[in-house]
Design a protein around this motif. Structure first.
Motif, short mmCIF file in Angstrom:
data_model
loop_
_atom_site.label_atom_id
_atom_site.label_comp_id
_atom_site.label_asym_id
_atom_site.label_seq_id
_atom_site.Cartn_x
_atom_site.Cartn_y
_atom_site.Cartn_z
N GLY A 71 0.82 -1.21 0.00
CA GLY A 71 0.00 0.00 0.00
C GLY A 71 0.85 1.26 0.00
N LEU A 72 1.92 1.26 0.79
CA LEU A 72 2.82 2.41 0.83
C LEU A 72 3.54 2.58 -0.51
N MET A 73 3.94 1.47 -1.11
CA MET A 73 4.61 1.56 -2.40
C MET A 73 3.67 2.10 -3.48
N ARG A 74 2.40 1.68 -3.47
CA ARG A 74 1.43 2.22 -4.43
C ARG A 74 1.28 3.73 -4.24
N LEU A 75 1.25 4.17 -2.98
CA LEU A 75 1.13 5.59 -2.69
C LEU A 75 2.35 6.36 -3.20
N LEU A 76 3.53 5.83 -2.96
CA LEU A 76 4.74 6.49 -3.42
C LEU A 76 4.82 6.51 -4.95
N ALA A 89 2.26 6.44 -7.01
CA ALA A 89 1.24 7.38 -7.50
C ALA A 89 1.75 8.82 -7.43
N ASN A 90 2.60 9.11 -6.45
CA ASN A 90 3.16 10.46 -6.30
C ASN A 90 4.55 10.57 -6.93
N ARG A 91 4.91 9.58 -7.72
CA ARG A 91 6.21 9.53 -8.39
C ARG A 91 7.38 9.68 -7.42
N GLY A 92 7.20 9.19 -6.20
CA GLY A 92 8.27 9.22 -5.22
C GLY A 92 8.61 10.60 -4.67
N CYS A 93 7.75 11.57 -4.94
CA CYS A 93 8.02 12.94 -4.49
C CYS A 93 7.73 13.07 -2.99
N VAL A 94 8.78 13.17 -2.22
CA VAL A 94 8.66 13.42 -0.78
C VAL A 94 9.57 14.60 -0.47
N GLU A 95 9.00 15.63 0.11
CA GLU A 95 9.82 16.80 0.44
C GLU A 95 10.89 16.42 1.45
N ARG A 96 12.01 17.09 1.36
CA ARG A 96 13.15 16.78 2.22
C ARG A 96 12.79 16.85 3.70
#
Length: 72
Positions: A5-10, A12-19
């Motif tokens: 589930g977490l991988m699908r979420l990441l 879907a957001n193309r791995g964009c996580v703010e620093r």
């Protein structure tokens, strides 16, 4: 949340996580991994017991919101 589930979420957001949230994402990744591992262990331990459990022929389900008085 489990690891898929977490991988699908990441994804879907193309791995964009703010620093500023990398630590939170790492902690979430650790907990998601642990949840996935423990779900497999739980299935291995309890699957036979769940399979042997019989349900009465006509179960009654009471469905309601907790503020409607159905909990009393």
């Amino acid at each position: 949340m489990n690891l898929p589930g977490l991988m699908r979420l990441l994804i879907a957001n193309r791995g964009c996580v703010e620093r500023s949230f990398w630590l939170d994402a790492g902690i979430d990744l650790g907990f998601a991994s642990m949840n996935s591992l423990l779900s497999v262990v739980s299935r291995l331990v309890y699957s036979r017991q769940v399979g042997r459990t019989s349900i009465p022929p006509a179960p009654i389900f009471v469905i309601g919101h907790w503020r409607t008085g159905t909990t009393f």
